[in-house]
Motif scaffolding. Structure first.
Motif, PDB file in Angstrom:
ATOM      1  N   GLY A   1       0.870  -0.574  -0.227  1.00 52.24           N
ATOM      2  CA  GLY A   1       0.122  -0.182   0.803  1.00 52.24           C
ATOM      3  C   GLY A   1       0.605   1.093   0.106  1.00 52.24           C
ATOM      4  N   PHE A   2       2.332   1.140   0.385  1.00 54.30           N
ATOM      5  CA  PHE A   2       2.836   2.135   0.353  1.00 54.30           C
ATOM      6  C   PHE A   2       3.477   2.607  -0.823  1.00 54.30           C
ATOM      7  CE2 PHE A   2       1.831   2.447   4.566  1.00 54.30           C
ATOM      8  CZ  PHE A   2       1.440   3.944   5.067  1.00 54.30           C
ATOM      9  N   ARG A   3       4.799   3.001  -0.641  1.00 54.16           N
ATOM     10  CA  ARG A   3       5.465   3.756  -2.122  1.00 54.16           C
ATOM     11  C   ARG A   3       6.159   5.103  -1.779  1.00 54.16           C
ATOM     12  NH1 ARG A   3       6.324   6.828  -6.635  1.00 54.16           N
ATOM     13  NH2 ARG A   3       3.845   8.191  -6.592  1.00 54.16           N
ATOM     14  N   GLU A   4       7.764   4.537  -1.946  1.00 51.80           N
ATOM     15  CA  GLU A   4       8.708   5.227  -1.257  1.00 51.80           C
ATOM     16  C   GLU A   4       9.076   6.454  -2.481  1.00 51.80           C
ATOM     17  OE1 GLU A   4      13.169   5.352  -0.773  1.00 51.80           O
ATOM     18  OE2 GLU A   4      12.486   3.390  -0.072  1.00 51.80           O
ATOM     19  N   VAL A   5       9.113   7.509  -2.098  1.00 55.38           N
ATOM     20  CA  VAL A   5       9.037   8.921  -2.762  1.00 55.38           C
ATOM     21  C   VAL A   5       9.794  10.112  -2.448  1.00 55.38           C
ATOM     22  CG1 VAL A   5       7.002   8.540  -3.609  1.00 55.38           C
ATOM     23  CG2 VAL A   5       6.982  10.044  -1.620  1.00 55.38           C
ATOM     24  N   ILE A   6      10.107  10.519  -3.470  1.00 53.21           N
ATOM     25  CA  ILE A   6      11.196  12.008  -2.767  1.00 53.21           C
ATOM     26  C   ILE A   6       9.870  12.812  -3.054  1.00 53.21           C
ATOM     27  CG2 ILE A   6      13.058  13.281  -4.133  1.00 53.21           C
ATOM     28  CD1 ILE A   6      13.567  10.732  -2.995  1.00 53.21           C
ATOM     29  N   PRO A   7      10.033  13.770  -1.682  1.00 50.21           N
ATOM     30  CA  PRO A   7       8.976  14.716  -0.507  1.00 50.21           C
ATOM     31  C   PRO A   7       9.256  15.927  -2.596  1.00 50.21           C
ATOM     32  CG  PRO A   7       9.586  14.056   0.840  1.00 50.21           C
ATOM     33  CD  PRO A   7      10.630  13.616  -0.222  1.00 50.21           C
ATOM     34  N   LYS A   8       7.813  16.386  -2.595  1.00 52.36           N
ATOM     35  CA  LYS A   8       7.989  17.345  -3.709  1.00 52.36           C
ATOM     36  C   LYS A   8       7.986  18.836  -2.798  1.00 52.36           C
ATOM     37  CE  LYS A   8      10.456  15.588  -6.983  1.00 52.36           C
ATOM     38  NZ  LYS A   8      11.675  15.770  -7.174  1.00 52.36           N
ATOM     39  N   ALA A   9       6.372  18.294  -2.617  1.00 53.68           N
ATOM     40  CA  ALA A   9       5.419  19.034  -1.947  1.00 53.68           C
ATOM     41  C   ALA A   9       5.548  18.938   0.234  1.00 53.68           C
ATOM     42  CB  ALA A   9       4.703  19.432  -1.535  1.00 53.68           C
ATOM     43  N   GLY A  10       5.056  19.744   1.410  1.00 53.79           N
ATOM     44  CA  GLY A  10       5.085  19.438   2.163  1.00 53.79           C
ATOM     45  C   GLY A  10       6.810  20.173   2.930  1.00 53.79           C
ATOM     46  N   LYS A  11       6.702  19.588   3.985  1.00 54.15           N
ATOM     47  CA  LYS A  11       7.910  19.667   4.455  1.00 54.15           C
ATOM     48  C   LYS A  11       9.076  18.463   3.617  1.00 54.15           C
ATOM     49  CE  LYS A  11       6.105  20.648   8.851  1.00 54.15           C
ATOM     50  NZ  LYS A  11       6.617  22.256   8.364  1.00 54.15           N
ATOM     51  N   GLN A  12      10.205  19.470   3.350  1.00 54.21           N
ATOM     52  CA  GLN A  12      11.275  18.377   2.596  1.00 54.21           C
ATOM     53  C   GLN A  12      12.208  17.603   3.865  1.00 54.21           C
ATOM     54  OE1 GLN A  12      11.568  18.723  -1.095  1.00 54.21           O
ATOM     55  NE2 GLN A  12       9.773  19.762  -0.805  1.00 54.21           N
ATOM     56  N   TYR A  13      12.162  16.653   2.964  1.00 56.05           N
ATOM     57  CA  TYR A  13      12.937  15.603   3.420  1.00 56.05           C
ATOM     58  C   TYR A  13      13.771  14.616   2.444  1.00 56.05           C
ATOM     59  CZ  TYR A  13      13.507  13.405   7.876  1.00 56.05           C
ATOM     60  OH  TYR A  13      13.861  13.410   9.468  1.00 56.05           O
TER      61      TYR A  13
ATOM     62  N   MET B   1      13.029  11.050   1.962  1.00 58.54           N
ATOM     63  CA  MET B   1      12.223  10.536   1.337  1.00 58.54           C
ATOM     64  C   MET B   1      11.131  10.081   2.489  1.00 58.54           C
ATOM     65  SD  MET B   1      10.891   6.957   2.430  1.00 58.54           S
ATOM     66  CE  MET B   1      12.121   6.415   3.713  1.00 58.54           C
ATOM     67  N   ALA B   2      10.493   9.843   1.346  1.00 56.54           N
ATOM     68  CA  ALA B   2       9.000  10.096   2.538  1.00 56.54           C
ATOM     69  C   ALA B   2       7.965   8.392   1.694  1.00 56.54           C
ATOM     70  CB  ALA B   2       7.931  11.435   1.865  1.00 56.54           C
ATOM     71  N   ALA B   3       6.761   7.703   2.788  1.00 57.16           N
ATOM     72  CA  ALA B   3       6.726   6.758   2.177  1.00 57.16           C
ATOM     73  C   ALA B   3       5.063   7.391   1.867  1.00 57.16           C
ATOM     74  CB  ALA B   3       6.840   5.525   2.842  1.00 57.16           C
ATOM     75  N   VAL B   4       4.945   6.846   0.316  1.00 56.57           N
ATOM     76  CA  VAL B   4       3.288   7.487   0.813  1.00 56.57           C
ATOM     77  C   VAL B   4       2.107   6.450   0.399  1.00 56.57           C
ATOM     78  CG1 VAL B   4       1.563   9.017  -1.417  1.00 56.57           C
ATOM     79  CG2 VAL B   4       3.646   9.681  -0.361  1.00 56.57           C
TER      80      VAL B   4
ATOM     81  N   LYS C   1      -1.896  14.912   1.722  1.00 60.07           N
ATOM     82  CA  LYS C   1      -0.548  13.688   1.636  1.00 60.07           C
ATOM     83  C   LYS C   1      -0.317  13.064   1.436  1.00 60.07           C
ATOM     84  CE  LYS C   1       1.261  18.892  -0.236  1.00 60.07           C
ATOM     85  NZ  LYS C   1       0.159  19.782   0.483  1.00 60.07           N
ATOM     86  N   CYS C   2      -0.767  12.366   3.189  1.00 57.32           N
ATOM     87  CA  CYS C   2       0.320  11.262   2.954  1.00 57.32           C
ATOM     88  C   CYS C   2      -0.703   9.869   2.581  1.00 57.32           C
ATOM     89  CB  CYS C   2       0.180  11.078   5.060  1.00 57.32           C
ATOM     90  SG  CYS C   2       0.559   9.733   5.795  1.00 57.32           S
ATOM     91  N   TYR C   3      -1.599  10.273   2.088  1.00 60.66           N
ATOM     92  CA  TYR C   3      -2.590   9.055   1.660  1.00 60.66           C
ATOM     93  C   TYR C   3      -3.542   9.557   0.717  1.00 60.66           C
ATOM     94  CZ  TYR C   3      -5.931  10.348   5.024  1.00 60.66           C
ATOM     95  OH  TYR C   3      -6.717  10.942   5.534  1.00 60.66           O
ATOM     96  N   SER C   4      -4.005   8.640  -0.207  1.00 65.38           N
ATOM     97  CA  SER C   4      -5.189   8.693  -1.383  1.00 65.38           C
ATOM     98  C   SER C   4      -5.933   8.617  -0.875  1.00 65.38           C
ATOM     99  CB  SER C   4      -4.515   7.672  -2.652  1.00 65.38           C
ATOM    100  OG  SER C   4      -5.410   8.354  -3.527  1.00 65.38           O
ATOM    101  N   SER C   5      -7.564   9.313  -1.218  1.00 64.27           N
ATOM    102  CA  SER C   5      -8.047   9.609  -0.802  1.00 64.27           C
ATOM    103  C   SER C   5      -9.285   8.748  -1.750  1.00 64.27           C
ATOM    104  CB  SER C   5      -9.502  10.866  -2.023  1.00 64.27           C
ATOM    105  OG  SER C   5      -8.502  11.181  -2.377  1.00 64.27           O
ATOM    106  N   ASP C   6      -8.325   8.023  -2.314  1.00 65.74           N
ATOM    107  CA  ASP C   6      -8.716   6.437  -3.097  1.00 65.74           C
ATOM    108  C   ASP C   6      -8.656   5.401  -2.288  1.00 65.74           C
ATOM    109  OD1 ASP C   6      -9.729   8.320  -6.007  1.00 65.74           O
ATOM    110  OD2 ASP C   6      -7.582   7.414  -6.635  1.00 65.74           O
ATOM    111  N   ALA C   7      -7.851   5.421  -1.188  1.00 67.60           N
ATOM    112  CA  ALA C   7      -7.255   3.880  -0.475  1.00 67.60           C
ATOM    113  C   ALA C   7      -7.873   4.689   1.137  1.00 67.60           C
ATOM    114  CB  ALA C   7      -5.772   4.410   0.278  1.00 67.60           C
ATOM    115  N   TYR C   8      -8.023   5.442   1.199  1.00 68.81           N
ATOM    116  CA  TYR C   8      -8.668   6.067   2.621  1.00 68.81           C
ATOM    117  C   TYR C   8      -9.145   7.517   2.683  1.00 68.81           C
ATOM    118  CZ  TYR C   8      -5.819   1.944   4.405  1.00 68.81           C
ATOM    119  OH  TYR C   8      -4.987   0.729   4.518  1.00 68.81           O
TER     120      TYR C   8
END
Length: 371
Positions: free
Chosen positions: A73-85, A87-90, A139-146
């Motif tokens: 259910g999660f995918r590793e991404v490089i954040p483009k918005a919000g607080k820069q970090y 790596m993130a898992a969306v 931005k943490c989870y998709s509206s299609d998921a939750y």
């Protein structure tokens, strides 16, 4: 409770899939080098009498890595918005626990220890609210998921519970969640920022407390769960949270079901010990009174004085004697010695173990009869 409880790992995820000359290596080569590093740091901890032995997180790229992105259910991404970090898992689909994210990491640490020490070994994990706050609202989870936070955190909690069961069955008895997000709520600036984003800080804080409790609900009998409230510790002592625990202590201590709280108290940014008056009976607090971000050793007598001050406040809050309050206190470094690969300026491995020896020596004096 053991008086020597290290607030976090001696090092945080220093290895990446690059060699010193920036050449690429394979995943198998990376794991081989990480395994060597873990074996080396475990041996050195044993030689220096460290009881809560950890992997140094040399088997992680980041201290918060390796869990979310390995859940379905999660995918590793490089954040483009919000607080820069970095790596993130969306979350893009329903969260499912199909295999253990950390079992191989625990087995690696376990393999370096005699079975008699498995129970003391400490394993760290990120908190459930980590990317929820990092990425910002929506931005943490998709509206299609939750459809909402409640549904998202409910499924995430099930994954945590399954992971605890898996690791416990393989001999883990001491786990610590490292959470920088709760420390944000100590900060007036953070409260203001959340309100500007249309968030209710108090409601969000309660959501995160509930998420924590749901994750550790139904934990195996005999599994010690600790919570480290981290304020961010990067190179040159850069951090992201200032402010006393006063804003969060009463609700945090009375709500959370953790066995032990690891709190940073190495400099004025954390405020005084007064919030400890809310610590309930039966709970432990480990005071991070030795900094990992500066190489100079603290004064042992000052540490002992500060610990007794904390004990007096806890004793008054619980209506017990100072001696009794002392039995619910431990001391430690305030965080890990390398929250990022760069580490603290001037800190060496030799100085790191000198810090750990200081913690042990002071603890032996404060609790001479504690095993």
């Amino acid at each position: 409770m053991t008086p020597i409880l290290i607030g976090a790992a001696p090092g945080h995820g220093r290895f990446q899939n690059r060699t010193a000359d920036a050449g690429e290596i394979s995943a198998a080569q990376l794991w081989e080098e990480q395994s060597k590093a873990v074996a080396d740091i475990v041996k050195k901890q044993q030689e220096h009498g460290v009881r809560a032995i950890c992997s140094g997180e040399f088997d992680r790229k980041w201290y918060f890595g390796g869990f979310f992105e390995k859940l379905d259910g999660f995918r590793e991404v490089i954040p483009k918005a919000g607080k820069q970090y970095p790596m993130a898992a969306v979350c893009e689909g329903k969260i499912k626990y199909t295999k253990s994210p950390y079992l191989e990491n625990w087995k690696l640490l376990r393999s370096q220890l005699p079975e008699s020490q498995w129970g003391d070994a400490k394993f760290t994990m990120p908190p459930p609210c980590y990317f929820h706050l990092r990425l910002g609202p929506g931005k943490c989870y998709s509206s299609d998921a939750y459809a909402n936070d409640k549904e998202f955190f409910a499924d995430l909690a099930k994954a945590y519970q399954q992971e605890f069961q898996t690791l416990y069955a393989e001999g883990l008895r001491n786990v610590q969640l490292d959470d920088p997000t709760l420390a944000y709520f100590c900060s007036d600036a953070m409260h203001d920022s959340l309100r500007q984003d249309g968030e209710d800080p108090e409601a969000l804080f309660e959501t995160y407390l509930q998420a924590h409790n749901d994750c550790i609900a139904n934990k195996p009998e005999g599994l010690h769960v600790g919570l480290h409230i981290c304020r961010g510790n990067f190179a040159k002592s850069m951090h992201f949270s200032e402010g006393s625990y006063e804003k969060i202590s009463e609700k945090m201590f009375s709500t959370l079901n953790y066995d032990t709280f690891f709190l940073e108290y190495d400099n004025p940014r954390s405020g005084g010990f007064e919030p400890l008056r809310f610590l309930p009976k039966g709970k432990n607090v480990v005071l991070g009174v030795v900094t990992t971000k500066e190489p100079e050793l603290e004064d042992a007598e000052l540490i002992k004085t500060r610990v007794r001050q904390a004990a007096e406040i806890i004793a008054q809050g619980q209506g017990v004697s100072v001696d009794e309050a002392m039995q619910s206190i431990g001391i430690s470094p305030q965080c890990g010695f390398a929250s990022v690969a760069v580490g603290a300026e001037g800190m060496t491995e030799e100085k790191m173990f000198a810090k750990l020896k200081l913690v042990k020596d002071v603890a032996d004096e404060l609790w001479p009869n504690r095993a």
